[in-house]
Design a protein around this motif. Structure first.
Motif, PDB file in Angstrom:
ATOM      1  N   UNK A  24       0.806  -1.220   0.000  1.00  0.00           N
ATOM      2  CA  UNK A  24       0.000   0.000   0.000  1.00  0.00           C
ATOM      3  C   UNK A  24       0.838   1.268   0.000  1.00  0.00           C
ATOM      4  N   UNK A  25       1.947   1.267   0.709  1.00  0.00           N
ATOM      5  CA  UNK A  25       2.675   2.514   0.954  1.00  0.00           C
ATOM      6  C   UNK A  25       3.969   2.657   0.158  1.00  0.00           C
ATOM      7  N   UNK A  26       4.357   1.630  -0.618  1.00  0.00           N
ATOM      8  CA  UNK A  26       5.591   1.731  -1.408  1.00  0.00           C
ATOM      9  C   UNK A  26       5.343   1.210  -2.827  1.00  0.00           C
ATOM     10  N   UNK A  27       6.378   1.252  -3.645  1.00  0.00           N
ATOM     11  CA  UNK A  27       6.301   0.701  -4.991  1.00  0.00           C
ATOM     12  C   UNK A  27       6.763  -0.757  -5.043  1.00  0.00           C
ATOM     13  N   UNK A  28       6.762  -1.412  -3.886  1.00  0.00           N
ATOM     14  CA  UNK A  28       7.122  -2.824  -3.823  1.00  0.00           C
ATOM     15  C   UNK A  28       5.935  -3.682  -3.429  1.00  0.00           C
ATOM     16  N   UNK A  88      13.157   0.882  -2.036  1.00  0.00           N
ATOM     17  CA  UNK A  88      11.789   1.273  -2.356  1.00  0.00           C
ATOM     18  C   UNK A  88      11.576   2.762  -2.167  1.00  0.00           C
ATOM     19  N   UNK A  89      10.516   3.259  -2.797  1.00  0.00           N
ATOM     20  CA  UNK A  89      10.094   4.634  -2.581  1.00  0.00           C
ATOM     21  C   UNK A  89       8.692   4.631  -1.970  1.00  0.00           C
ATOM     22  N   UNK A  90       8.454   5.593  -1.100  1.00  0.00           N
ATOM     23  CA  UNK A  90       7.165   5.697  -0.425  1.00  0.00           C
ATOM     24  C   UNK A  90       6.139   6.439  -1.284  1.00  0.00           C
ATOM     25  N   UNK A 116       3.982   8.084  -6.137  1.00  0.00           N
ATOM     26  CA  UNK A 116       5.344   7.835  -5.670  1.00  0.00           C
ATOM     27  C   UNK A 116       6.060   9.138  -5.334  1.00  0.00           C
ATOM     28  N   UNK A 117       6.862   9.096  -4.301  1.00  0.00           N
ATOM     29  CA  UNK A 117       7.665  10.252  -3.899  1.00  0.00           C
ATOM     30  C   UNK A 117       9.135   9.848  -3.910  1.00  0.00           C
ATOM     31  N   UNK A 118       9.987  10.763  -3.546  1.00  0.00           N
ATOM     32  CA  UNK A 118      11.417  10.471  -3.434  1.00  0.00           C
ATOM     33  C   UNK A 118      11.790   9.970  -2.043  1.00  0.00           C
ATOM     34  N   UNK A 119      10.823   9.911  -1.127  1.00  0.00           N
ATOM     35  CA  UNK A 119      11.086   9.488   0.244  1.00  0.00           C
ATOM     36  C   UNK A 119      11.241   7.968   0.333  1.00  0.00           C
ATOM     37  N   UNK A 120      12.106   7.531   1.228  1.00  0.00           N
ATOM     38  CA  UNK A 120      12.337   6.104   1.430  1.00  0.00           C
ATOM     39  C   UNK A 120      11.870   5.678   2.822  1.00  0.00           C
TER      40      UNK A 120
END
Length: 300
Positions: free
Chosen positions: A93-97, A112-114, A121-125
């Motif tokens: 739900x919260x990442x691209x994984x 992964x990115x959050x 998608x953002x640049x946050x990890x």
């Protein structure tokens, strides 16, 4: 002359941002420990996720900047035994994984990115618990959720980062269970019982805690708006332990939630504070809640 220079240098040091931040954290802790607190502390659920991804360092930083008092974050353990911030047991739900946190190594999760609140998608990890605690250190208190069963691992990180005094732990276990399973940590971190007070059985749970541990605060939950127990708990705990309510969903506070607050904050936040004695409120709308509390003189 030398004495005057020393005083000036001391004042300049005390006005540095880091010193002031540390002072604020100490003040928040004193407020949490004050059973006669005359203001309301705000808890940002999973950080300020309206601005940054939930359970991210950026969401914690945003909560700090708006002067939230406590940030709630969720802890999970990776395949290789590392602690990261994640609410769900999966990363879908919260990442691209995809997949479960427990089946991923920290290195895999760090790739992964959050996603933000809209699924973009953002640049946050995904941060580690250590990274989150260092971001919070000296500036805000932290409620660690989903950490009870892995607290031995959590406490290792608290010792490493020197942040045990920042932490609030909560749980829904009976007092005997907490004393048996968590007893060695009760003098090291703040522990708050979570009690559902829809029926009479809950009264004994609270009495047992007051007799054996006398917690600094209780998180109380109730679904039924007509229940008489919440008002009784306000009278029972007044001046003895603080009361924490969650305004995240209607089922947690008898309908007095963030959604109602958008229409009538006095009927939501105001009711919990004035009628039920709440001095700590957890919200998904920290900016809105802070504006309301400040308008009433209940927050700095």
């Amino acid at each position: 002359m030398k004495k005057s220079k020393f005083i000036v240098l001391l004042l300049l040091f005390c006005l540095q941002p880091g010193f002031l931040a540390a002072q604020r954290a100490e003040t928040i802790r004193k407020d949490v420990l004050n059973p006669r607190l005359d203001k309301v502390l705000v808890v940002a659920h999973r950080g300020n996720w309206s601005i940054a991804p939930e359970n991210s360092v950026a969401a914690i930083d945003s909560a700090i900047q708006m002067k939230v008092d406590i940030v709630e974050i969720d802890i999970r353990k990776t395949k290789d035994g590392q602690l990261v911030l994640m609410h769900d047991d999966t990363i879908d739900r919260t990442t691209n994984g995809t997949g479960k946190v427990k089946d991923k190594t920290l290195a895999e999760i760090k790739q992964l990115r959050l996603k933000d609140k809209n699924g973009r998608l953002t640049e946050h990890t995904v941060p580690t618990l250590e990274e989150a605690l260092l971001a919070a250190k000296g500036q805000i208190m932290v409620n660690l959720d989903k950490a009870y069963n892995i607290f031995d691992d959590v406490y290792t990180i608290l010792e490493k980062t020197g942040t045990a005094d920042l932490v609030i732990m909560k749980g829904g276990h009976p007092v005997e269970t907490v004393k048996r399973e968590f007893g060695s940590y009760l003098d090291k971190v703040i522990y708050m019982p979570v009690v559902t007070i829809d029926d009479e059985k809950s009264v004994k749970v609270i009495e047992d805690y007051m007799e054996q541990l006398h917690p600094v605060a209780f998180e109380l939950c109730y679904r039924n708006p007509s229940s008489t127990v919440p008002a009784r708990m306000e009278r029972r705990l007044a001046g003895k332990s603080l009361i924490w309510y969650n305004t995240l969903w209607a089922s947690l506070a008898g309908g007095h939630d963030d959604e109602l607050a958008r229409k009538d904050p006095d009927a939501s936040y105001g009711y919990l504070i004035n009628t039920l004695g709440a001095r700590i409120l957890q919200t998904d709308s920290p900016a809105y809640m802070l504006d309301y509390l400040r308008s009433k003189g209940w927050h700095d």
